[in-house]
Design a protein around this motif. Sequence first.
Motif, PDB file in Angstrom:
ATOM      1  N   ALA A 365      -8.088  16.810 -42.875  1.00  0.00           N
ATOM      2  CA  ALA A 365      -6.724  17.197 -42.482  1.00  0.00           C
ATOM      3  C   ALA A 365      -5.675  16.411 -43.267  1.00  0.00           C
ATOM      4  CB  ALA A 365      -6.515  17.009 -40.979  1.00  0.00           C
ATOM      5  N   THR A 366      -5.952  16.189 -44.553  1.00  0.00           N
ATOM      6  CA  THR A 366      -5.051  15.457 -45.434  1.00  0.00           C
ATOM      7  C   THR A 366      -4.944  16.224 -46.745  1.00  0.00           C
ATOM      8  OG1 THR A 366      -5.692  13.340 -44.458  1.00  0.00           O
ATOM      9  CG2 THR A 366      -4.626  13.261 -46.625  1.00  0.00           C
ATOM     10  N   LEU A 367      -3.737  16.628 -47.107  1.00  0.00           N
ATOM     11  CA  LEU A 367      -3.498  17.416 -48.314  1.00  0.00           C
ATOM     12  C   LEU A 367      -3.088  16.489 -49.459  1.00  0.00           C
ATOM     13  CD1 LEU A 367      -3.093  20.180 -49.763  1.00  0.00           C
ATOM     14  CD2 LEU A 367      -0.722  20.120 -48.923  1.00  0.00           C
ATOM     15  N   PRO A 368      -3.951  16.298 -50.463  1.00  0.00           N
ATOM     16  CA  PRO A 368      -3.613  15.384 -51.558  1.00  0.00           C
ATOM     17  C   PRO A 368      -2.893  16.095 -52.697  1.00  0.00           C
ATOM     18  CG  PRO A 368      -5.874  16.083 -51.815  1.00  0.00           C
ATOM     19  CD  PRO A 368      -5.340  16.789 -50.582  1.00  0.00           C
ATOM     20  N   ALA A 369      -2.136  15.331 -53.457  1.00  0.00           N
ATOM     21  CA  ALA A 369      -1.552  15.848 -54.693  1.00  0.00           C
ATOM     22  C   ALA A 369      -2.670  16.138 -55.691  1.00  0.00           C
ATOM     23  CB  ALA A 369      -0.587  14.827 -55.287  1.00  0.00           C
ATOM     24  N   PRO A 370      -2.448  17.067 -56.643  1.00  0.00           N
ATOM     25  CA  PRO A 370      -3.472  17.323 -57.661  1.00  0.00           C
ATOM     26  C   PRO A 370      -3.896  16.072 -58.417  1.00  0.00           C
ATOM     27  CG  PRO A 370      -1.832  19.052 -57.715  1.00  0.00           C
ATOM     28  CD  PRO A 370      -1.319  18.002 -56.759  1.00  0.00           C
ATOM     29  N   GLU A 371      -2.955  15.156 -58.672  1.00  0.00           N
ATOM     30  CA  GLU A 371      -3.317  13.917 -59.356  1.00  0.00           C
ATOM     31  C   GLU A 371      -4.366  13.160 -58.546  1.00  0.00           C
ATOM     32  OE1 GLU A 371       0.832  15.066 -60.516  1.00  0.00           O
ATOM     33  OE2 GLU A 371      -0.246  14.868 -58.625  1.00  0.00           O
ATOM     34  N   SER A 372      -4.147  13.052 -57.226  1.00  0.00           N
ATOM     35  CA  SER A 372      -5.100  12.364 -56.361  1.00  0.00           C
ATOM     36  C   SER A 372      -6.428  13.103 -56.303  1.00  0.00           C
ATOM     37  CB  SER A 372      -4.529  12.228 -54.950  1.00  0.00           C
ATOM     38  OG  SER A 372      -3.313  11.516 -54.950  1.00  0.00           O
ATOM     39  N   GLY A 373      -6.396  14.433 -56.472  1.00  0.00           N
ATOM     40  CA  GLY A 373      -7.627  15.208 -56.493  1.00  0.00           C
ATOM     41  C   GLY A 373      -8.558  14.766 -57.603  1.00  0.00           C
ATOM     42  N   HIS A 374      -8.003  14.298 -58.723  1.00  0.00           N
ATOM     43  CA  HIS A 374      -8.844  13.787 -59.816  1.00  0.00           C
ATOM     44  C   HIS A 374      -9.622  12.560 -59.357  1.00  0.00           C
ATOM     45  CE1 HIS A 374      -6.104  16.401 -61.999  1.00  0.00           C
ATOM     46  NE2 HIS A 374      -6.868  16.299 -63.073  1.00  0.00           N
ATOM     47  N   ALA A 375      -8.963  11.657 -58.630  1.00  0.00           N
ATOM     48  CA  ALA A 375      -9.649  10.472 -58.119  1.00  0.00           C
ATOM     49  C   ALA A 375     -10.695  10.861 -57.084  1.00  0.00           C
ATOM     50  CB  ALA A 375      -8.633   9.507 -57.515  1.00  0.00           C
ATOM     51  N   LEU A 376     -10.376  11.831 -56.230  1.00  0.00           N
ATOM     52  CA  LEU A 376     -11.323  12.280 -55.212  1.00  0.00           C
ATOM     53  C   LEU A 376     -12.560  12.914 -55.846  1.00  0.00           C
ATOM     54  CD1 LEU A 376      -8.737  13.761 -52.730  1.00  0.00           C
ATOM     55  CD2 LEU A 376     -10.323  11.895 -52.201  1.00  0.00           C
ATOM     56  N   ALA A 377     -12.349  13.722 -56.892  1.00  0.00           N
ATOM     57  CA  ALA A 377     -13.486  14.349 -57.575  1.00  0.00           C
ATOM     58  C   ALA A 377     -14.377  13.289 -58.214  1.00  0.00           C
ATOM     59  CB  ALA A 377     -12.991  15.338 -58.623  1.00  0.00           C
ATOM     60  N   ALA A 378     -13.769  12.280 -58.823  1.00  0.00           N
ATOM     61  CA  ALA A 378     -14.559  11.198 -59.413  1.00  0.00           C
ATOM     62  C   ALA A 378     -15.299  10.415 -58.337  1.00  0.00           C
ATOM     63  CB  ALA A 378     -13.650  10.269 -60.213  1.00  0.00           C
ATOM     64  N   ALA A 379     -14.627  10.141 -57.220  1.00  0.00           N
ATOM     65  CA  ALA A 379     -15.264   9.420 -56.123  1.00  0.00           C
ATOM     66  C   ALA A 379     -16.438  10.206 -55.565  1.00  0.00           C
ATOM     67  CB  ALA A 379     -14.244   9.127 -55.027  1.00  0.00           C
ATOM     68  N   ALA A 380     -16.277  11.533 -55.470  1.00  0.00           N
ATOM     69  CA  ALA A 380     -17.361  12.377 -54.969  1.00  0.00           C
ATOM     70  C   ALA A 380     -18.586  12.277 -55.868  1.00  0.00           C
ATOM     71  CB  ALA A 380     -16.890  13.826 -54.859  1.00  0.00           C
ATOM     72  N   LYS A 381     -18.369  12.250 -57.174  1.00  0.00           N
ATOM     73  CA  LYS A 381     -19.499  12.122 -58.102  1.00  0.00           C
ATOM     74  C   LYS A 381     -20.166  10.749 -57.956  1.00  0.00           C
ATOM     75  CE  LYS A 381     -17.691  15.272 -61.649  1.00  0.00           C
ATOM     76  NZ  LYS A 381     -17.191  15.355 -63.050  1.00  0.00           N
ATOM     77  N   LEU A 382     -19.354   9.702 -57.865  1.00  0.00           N
ATOM     78  CA  LEU A 382     -19.903   8.360 -57.724  1.00  0.00           C
ATOM     79  C   LEU A 382     -20.758   8.235 -56.464  1.00  0.00           C
ATOM     80  CD1 LEU A 382     -16.739   6.329 -58.711  1.00  0.00           C
ATOM     81  CD2 LEU A 382     -18.907   6.244 -59.927  1.00  0.00           C
ATOM     82  N   ALA A 383     -20.341   8.943 -55.408  1.00  0.00           N
ATOM     83  CA  ALA A 383     -21.021   8.843 -54.118  1.00  0.00           C
ATOM     84  C   ALA A 383     -22.209   9.787 -54.007  1.00  0.00           C
ATOM     85  CB  ALA A 383     -20.026   9.129 -52.992  1.00  0.00           C
ATOM     86  N   THR A 384     -22.394  10.672 -55.002  1.00  0.00           N
ATOM     87  CA  THR A 384     -23.489  11.650 -54.937  1.00  0.00           C
ATOM     88  C   THR A 384     -24.385  11.523 -56.159  1.00  0.00           C
ATOM     89  OG1 THR A 384     -21.990  13.348 -55.859  1.00  0.00           O
ATOM     90  CG2 THR A 384     -22.227  13.268 -53.452  1.00  0.00           C
ATOM     91  N   THR A 385     -24.119  12.290 -57.185  1.00  0.00           N
ATOM     92  CA  THR A 385     -25.006  12.351 -58.350  1.00  0.00           C
ATOM     93  C   THR A 385     -24.668  11.340 -59.430  1.00  0.00           C
ATOM     94  OG1 THR A 385     -23.600  14.032 -59.366  1.00  0.00           O
ATOM     95  CG2 THR A 385     -25.402  14.812 -57.976  1.00  0.00           C
ATOM     96  N   GLY A 386     -23.473  10.760 -59.374  1.00  0.00           N
ATOM     97  CA  GLY A 386     -23.032   9.844 -60.423  1.00  0.00           C
ATOM     98  C   GLY A 386     -22.060  10.513 -61.366  1.00  0.00           C
TER      99      GLY A 386
END
Length: 454
Positions: A365-386
Amino acid sequence: MSVEVPTQWRSVLPHLGHELPPDRSPETGSGEAVQANLPLELVRQSISAREYWPIPEPVVEAYRKFRPTPLWRATGFERAIGARVPVYLKYEGGNISGSHKLNTALAQAHYYARAGVKELVTGTGAGQWGTALAAACALFGLRCTVFMVGSSLRRKPYRGVLMTMLGAEVHSSPTDLTRVGRDDDGNRGNSLSLAIGEAVEYARAKDGAAFSIGSGETYSILHQSVIGMEAQQQLAALEADVDAVVGAVGAGSNFGGIALPFHAEAAATGARAPLLVAAESSTTPKLTRGVYAYDRTDATGTSPLEAMYTIGSDYVIPDSHSAGLRFHAAAKVVSAMRHAGQVEATAVSQAEALEAGRLLTVHEATLPAPESGHALAAAAKLATTGADDLRAERGVLVCVSGHGYLDLGAYQQFLDGELDDVAPDGGALSAAMSGLKSVPGARAGDLVGVGRPS
């Protein structure tokens, strides 16, 4: 454990283990000292080896209106991505600017007002920085003029409305108000360096005005250290452990704010620092495909040349919704740490970023800016497949640097399947970087557009 609003900023400079290369004169290319139109305190904060800097009381009082900012474990996001390790979010979107930018805008407005400046002039990409500076100028009694990247202002006209409401004068860059704007041939309208160049020229021509920048300068990254310092308190209160810290990088202020206090703490205590991962836009890949060289920070050609990872200030950056990341170079302190192997980097497409933003919206329930989406996508990779051979083994901390309520047009395009990712042209990248001068001591590979340093 209660979390206190920091009353000091923490500098990473004493803990680098290496010196930042000096700026150079754009006229001679020499290493001579370059005089900057800055309050003396900001100059000191950029060059001194002092670790802790007291935050002026008027700035602390302004911080207390929106700090400390929240940090929480994003369990819904973890389930959505299939995370192996916990993911913690530090959210900076809950202030008038909707982003972390207000942390340094308030500090700069205070110092400039105390130095007798009457008007601050700036360039802005997505508009968060322009909004932050407009708000800070209103609080400290200064006039404000903002040059905003034209394509971004057309997509987000309400950013202009908000800045105007705060008392700022807003111009769509390029304009006919400056020589650099009039000389533009239409190929650099997406460039933040052009908007910044207009602001630099405009400020120099006006009595009582000064140019102010919110991201790449060492003092602005210092002011953002409140993000990481608060996060350290909050993680300790949760008894949480992270081995990766992620932030998006335009020039580097929110990444520096969340990540560099962790480097300073590790260096001060002899502990091992977590992975510090800079997530950049794949349209502007300075840290993953750029070179470590001296380059301009704006389009005037009169500002000091700085040692940075850059794709060249003349590179025509493809259009995208990652407006706040559309800067051709990374801050000199971030670049020096990248060169020393103290910072890692990964590039993220806008489609990946907006999908990560969609998942955060649905599951947290938190809408991030597209810039923050880049950090979230990177974090998702770090936390899953790398991500680019980088993996987190204990936990990930990610800075959500701003909200996305004024970026819903980008999300609409994404949901409608109308979003096109334009990959950088390799030949154009090479051409834009070909004339740059290497930083003394740089490895040979740093001038061939390689990615991660060894």
